[in-house]
Design a protein around this motif. Sequence first.
Motif, PDB file in Angstrom:
ATOM      1  N   PHE A  91      80.529  12.622  34.509  1.00 29.18           N
ATOM      2  CA  PHE A  91      80.332  12.366  35.937  1.00 29.18           C
ATOM      3  C   PHE A  91      78.866  12.002  36.175  1.00 29.18           C
ATOM      4  O   PHE A  91      78.123  12.748  36.799  1.00 29.18           O
ATOM      5  N   LEU A  92      78.476  10.845  35.679  1.00 33.14           N
ATOM      6  CA  LEU A  92      77.087  10.408  35.830  1.00 33.14           C
ATOM      7  C   LEU A  92      76.778  10.015  37.270  1.00 33.14           C
ATOM      8  O   LEU A  92      75.653  10.152  37.734  1.00 33.14           O
ATOM      9  N   ASN A  93      77.784   9.498  37.985  1.00 33.08           N
ATOM     10  CA  ASN A  93      77.636   9.175  39.412  1.00 33.08           C
ATOM     11  C   ASN A  93      76.437   8.256  39.682  1.00 33.08           C
ATOM     12  O   ASN A  93      75.655   8.481  40.597  1.00 33.08           O
TER      13      ASN A  93
ATOM     14  N   ASP B 172      61.095  -7.985  37.321  1.00 39.68           N
ATOM     15  CA  ASP B 172      62.536  -8.258  37.421  1.00 39.68           C
ATOM     16  C   ASP B 172      63.318  -7.708  36.230  1.00 39.68           C
ATOM     17  O   ASP B 172      64.549  -7.790  36.192  1.00 39.68           O
ATOM     18  N   GLN B 173      62.631  -7.141  35.249  1.00 35.71           N
ATOM     19  CA  GLN B 173      63.300  -6.501  34.114  1.00 35.71           C
ATOM     20  C   GLN B 173      63.499  -5.004  34.339  1.00 35.71           C
ATOM     21  O   GLN B 173      64.005  -4.306  33.463  1.00 35.71           O
ATOM     22  N   LEU B 174      63.101  -4.534  35.520  1.00 33.35           N
ATOM     23  CA  LEU B 174      63.162  -3.095  35.814  1.00 33.35           C
ATOM     24  C   LEU B 174      63.949  -2.831  37.084  1.00 33.35           C
ATOM     25  O   LEU B 174      63.862  -3.594  38.042  1.00 33.35           O
ATOM     26  N   ASP B 175      64.712  -1.751  37.075  1.00 30.33           N
ATOM     27  CA  ASP B 175      65.502  -1.400  38.258  1.00 30.33           C
ATOM     28  C   ASP B 175      65.668   0.117  38.308  1.00 30.33           C
ATOM     29  O   ASP B 175      65.342   0.828  37.354  1.00 30.33           O
ATOM     30  N   ILE B 176      66.212   0.592  39.427  1.00 33.51           N
ATOM     31  CA  ILE B 176      66.394   2.031  39.647  1.00 33.51           C
ATOM     32  C   ILE B 176      67.857   2.324  39.954  1.00 33.51           C
ATOM     33  O   ILE B 176      68.492   1.599  40.713  1.00 33.51           O
ATOM     34  N   LEU B 177      68.371   3.386  39.375  1.00 26.79           N
ATOM     35  CA  LEU B 177      69.711   3.872  39.689  1.00 26.79           C
ATOM     36  C   LEU B 177      69.619   5.344  40.092  1.00 26.79           C
ATOM     37  O   LEU B 177      68.922   6.128  39.441  1.00 26.79           O
ATOM     38  N   VAL B 178      70.291   5.704  41.157  1.00 22.95           N
ATOM     39  CA  VAL B 178      70.340   7.108  41.576  1.00 22.95           C
ATOM     40  C   VAL B 178      71.331   7.853  40.685  1.00 22.95           C
ATOM     41  O   VAL B 178      72.454   7.394  40.459  1.00 22.95           O
TER      42      VAL B 178
ATOM     43  N   THR C 262      66.292   6.228  36.085  1.00 20.61           N
ATOM     44  CA  THR C 262      67.161   6.993  36.975  1.00 20.61           C
ATOM     45  C   THR C 262      66.339   7.843  37.937  1.00 20.61           C
ATOM     46  O   THR C 262      65.239   8.291  37.611  1.00 20.61           O
ATOM     47  N   ALA C 263      66.888   8.051  39.111  1.00 23.17           N
ATOM     48  CA  ALA C 263      66.272   8.887  40.143  1.00 23.17           C
ATOM     49  C   ALA C 263      67.305   9.892  40.630  1.00 23.17           C
ATOM     50  O   ALA C 263      68.460   9.531  40.862  1.00 23.17           O
ATOM     51  N   SER C 264      66.907  11.117  40.763  1.00 21.52           N
ATOM     52  CA  SER C 264      67.847  12.146  41.236  1.00 21.52           C
ATOM     53  C   SER C 264      68.267  11.895  42.687  1.00 21.52           C
ATOM     54  O   SER C 264      69.320  12.336  43.128  1.00 21.52           O
TER      55      SER C 264
END
Length: 321
Positions: free
Chosen positions: A226-228, A166-172, A106-108
């Motif tokens: 509210f993870l958003n 490809d096993q890694l990703d980012i979510l804000v 996760t990224a802020s």
Amino acid sequence: MKKKKLGKIKVFNNYNSFNDIFKKKVDYTMSSITGIHGLEPTIQIIKHTKKIAIANKEAIICGWHLIKKNLKRFKTTFIPIDSEHFSIFYALQGNKIQNIDKIYLTASGGPLNNIPKERFRNIKISEVIKHPNWKMGKKISVDSATMMNKVFEIMEAKKIFNLNYDQLDILVHPTSYVHAIIKFKDGMIKIVAHDTNMKIPIFNSLHENKNKIIKTDQLNIKKLNFLNLKKVDTGKFPSIKMLKRLQNNESLLETIIVLANDELVNLFLLKKLNFTDINTHLQKLINMKNFINLIKQKPGNVKSIINLNKLVRTKINKIIN
């Protein structure tokens, strides 16, 4: 102002004297020297400690092949200390790496998450380094604003946990309450959350499996409701596109990106660059012919990495001037 007494704490300021200082292995060491300067002392301290907790991104990205070799040679336990990587490490207890389907860091969104892209070109340094959730130094705050910090964390996770990109990703995730989400091949999902307080991963790295207690805040239901979570806007944060260039085989590309970004951020903080120039010049550098040839090479020893650091900084300053 009165000087605080350190009691029995000893302070040393020369890592070249490790062999004289440590007559036997210490129980625990944390490596948190900033920048590429943390690489050599991190590698040198491994043989003197039973456990090493590493918070230095540059050491892991540029020298993981050397760190891994020394961990095995000196039978030293490694724990990642960044909140995201410690969360993955924590979630994987009792699970095998082979069972991982996907990991989301996760990224802020950093200090500029709610600021329109149109303002980025002339944005003030004071705005860029004002992180909404964490108290950090200027360098890492700029990396958070460009989201290059998250690119680095993907590189780290790939190396530490022996995964493919490809096993890694980012979510804000603006509140930074959730630090990692791990989806397993059996369909189960683990979400690791904790307060925005680095005392928690540090405490757990010190007292691993010892059932010690740390006082923390109550479960924040409001944040959980509210993870958003959302995908990164790569138009607004183009540094994330860098991930598409990374390959699973070992190469110098990750090292060059780290070293170049370090110098570009330094020049931005010295007011010699605009904020958007950081990514522009980084892209320009890795597309230069002599660096394309370098990218094909595998990482070498500490001396070669230090020499590459000098070359990268020299080239960047030539590009700018």
